[in-house]
Scaffold this motif. Structure first.
Motif, mmCIF file in Angstrom:
data_model
loop_
_atom_site.group_PDB
_atom_site.id
_atom_site.type_symbol
_atom_site.label_atom_id
_atom_site.label_comp_id
_atom_site.label_asym_id
_atom_site.label_seq_id
_atom_site.Cartn_x
_atom_site.Cartn_y
_atom_site.Cartn_z
ATOM 1 N N TYR A 272 -14.339 1.127 -0.173
ATOM 2 C CA TYR A 272 -14.480 -0.317 -0.342
ATOM 3 C C TYR A 272 -13.871 -1.050 0.853
ATOM 4 O O TYR A 272 -14.437 -2.023 1.355
ATOM 5 C CB TYR A 272 -13.826 -0.772 -1.650
ATOM 6 C CG TYR A 272 -13.952 -2.253 -1.878
ATOM 7 C CD1 TYR A 272 -15.191 -2.819 -2.159
ATOM 8 C CD2 TYR A 272 -12.849 -3.091 -1.785
ATOM 9 C CE1 TYR A 272 -15.330 -4.193 -2.347
ATOM 10 C CE2 TYR A 272 -12.969 -4.457 -1.974
ATOM 11 C CZ TYR A 272 -14.213 -5.001 -2.261
ATOM 12 O OH TYR A 272 -14.342 -6.344 -2.441
ATOM 13 N N GLY B 176 0.812 -1.219 0.000
ATOM 14 C CA GLY B 176 0.000 0.000 0.000
ATOM 15 C C GLY B 176 0.840 1.260 0.000
ATOM 16 O O GLY B 176 0.478 2.259 -0.627
ATOM 17 N N PHE C 28 -8.167 -4.319 2.517
ATOM 18 C CA PHE C 28 -8.315 -3.167 1.623
ATOM 19 C C PHE C 28 -8.239 -1.860 2.400
ATOM 20 O O PHE C 28 -7.782 -0.837 1.875
ATOM 21 C CB PHE C 28 -9.628 -3.249 0.838
ATOM 22 C CG PHE C 28 -9.533 -4.151 -0.357
ATOM 23 C CD1 PHE C 28 -9.015 -3.691 -1.553
ATOM 24 C CD2 PHE C 28 -9.936 -5.474 -0.272
ATOM 25 C CE1 PHE C 28 -8.908 -4.526 -2.653
ATOM 26 C CE2 PHE C 28 -9.843 -6.322 -1.363
ATOM 27 C CZ PHE C 28 -9.321 -5.844 -2.556
ATOM 28 N N SER D 1 -1.891 3.861 1.102
ATOM 29 C CA SER D 1 -1.875 4.653 -0.138
ATOM 30 C C SER D 1 -2.071 6.132 0.185
ATOM 31 O O SER D 1 -1.480 7.001 -0.470
ATOM 32 C CB SER D 1 -2.978 4.189 -1.087
ATOM 33 O OG SER D 1 -2.704 2.903 -1.562
ATOM 34 N N ALA E 138 -5.677 1.102 1.583
ATOM 35 C CA ALA E 138 -6.144 2.474 1.386
ATOM 36 C C ALA E 138 -5.397 3.444 2.289
ATOM 37 O O ALA E 138 -4.919 4.495 1.833
ATOM 38 C CB ALA E 138 -7.646 2.559 1.650
ATOM 39 N N ALA F 158 -3.889 6.812 -9.638
ATOM 40 C CA ALA F 158 -3.717 6.315 -8.273
ATOM 41 C C ALA F 158 -3.141 7.373 -7.334
ATOM 42 O O ALA F 158 -3.056 7.143 -6.128
ATOM 43 C CB ALA F 158 -2.839 5.069 -8.270
ATOM 44 N N LEU G 97 -10.930 3.381 -2.747
ATOM 45 C CA LEU G 97 -10.272 2.268 -2.077
ATOM 46 C C LEU G 97 -10.635 2.245 -0.589
ATOM 47 O O LEU G 97 -10.930 1.191 -0.019
ATOM 48 C CB LEU G 97 -8.752 2.368 -2.267
ATOM 49 C CG LEU G 97 -7.911 1.175 -1.847
ATOM 50 C CD1 LEU G 97 -8.322 -0.086 -2.590
ATOM 51 C CD2 LEU G 97 -6.427 1.464 -2.091
#
Length: 195
Positions: free
Chosen positions: A91, A51, A104, A111, A108, A79, A88
């Motif tokens: 979700y 990530g 996830f 990220s 996220a 991205a 992201l």
């Protein structure tokens, strides 16, 4: 930012946050306590590392290799947008609340750290894409050898680059040492747990 800064700093932040949540919590409802501790239950630190680099893993090949003429050799595209992060994160939150799986959500959050470490607030046209138009800003085109030379020079002369890389490398070395000392390298490789 470069590889070690992204991976090391993000890993360090998540690890400190994870360990902090394992301390006794103040009096709160058992339902809320379960949700808070559930986020960190069995964080897969392999996902933390992925990530932390996910925006680059997605955008660099698109912008530099496959569609470099289309995107003017820009390696910060879809991205690196707030939209990607929110999708992201949404979700990930859905899966966590529905199924109790945090993978996830970890991707996220890490990220999101990538966007912060890249100072994306300085590139609002990309960060707020498509609200500021469908195109991405032009990037100056360099060949691979010039790019490597620029990276090498920045790592030696640019304080934000070499300080952040140094911090990242230090955190990664400490993390690997802790895994080795706790005999957790195998479990980390197999399941991503830091022990």
């Amino acid at each position: 930012m470069l590889l070690f800064a992204h991976t090391g700093i993000t890993l360090g932040l998540v690890y400190v946050w994870d360990r902090g949540l394992h301390r006794p919590l103040p009096p709160i409802s058992n339902n809320l306590r379960g949700k808070i501790t559930g986020v960190t239950r069995k964080i897969d630190y392999r996902l933390v590392l992925i990530g932390s680099m996910l925006p680059d893993i997605i955008d660099k090949p698109i912008g530099h290799l496959f569609f470099n003429d289309t995107f003017d050799n820009n390696g910060r595209l879809f991205a690196h947008t707030l939209l990607f992060f929110l999708l992201l994160f949404g979700y990930g939150l859905f899966r966590f609340l529905r199924q109790g799986k945090n993978g996830f959500l970890v991707l996220a959050i890490c990220s999101g750290f990538h966007l912060v470490l890249d100072s994306m607030w300085g590139n609002t046209r990309t960060l707020f894409w498509p609200l500021k138009g469908w195109g991405f800003p032009e990037s100056y085109v360099v060949d691979t050898m010039d790019w490597l030379k620029e990276l090498s020079e920045a790592a030696q002369t640019d304080p934000p680059t070499y300080v952040s890389e140094g911090i990242g490398i230090t955190i990664l070395v400490i993390f690997v040492y802790l895994l080795w000392r706790r005999k957790s390298i195998g479990p980390f490789i197999k399941k991503g747990f830091a022990g």
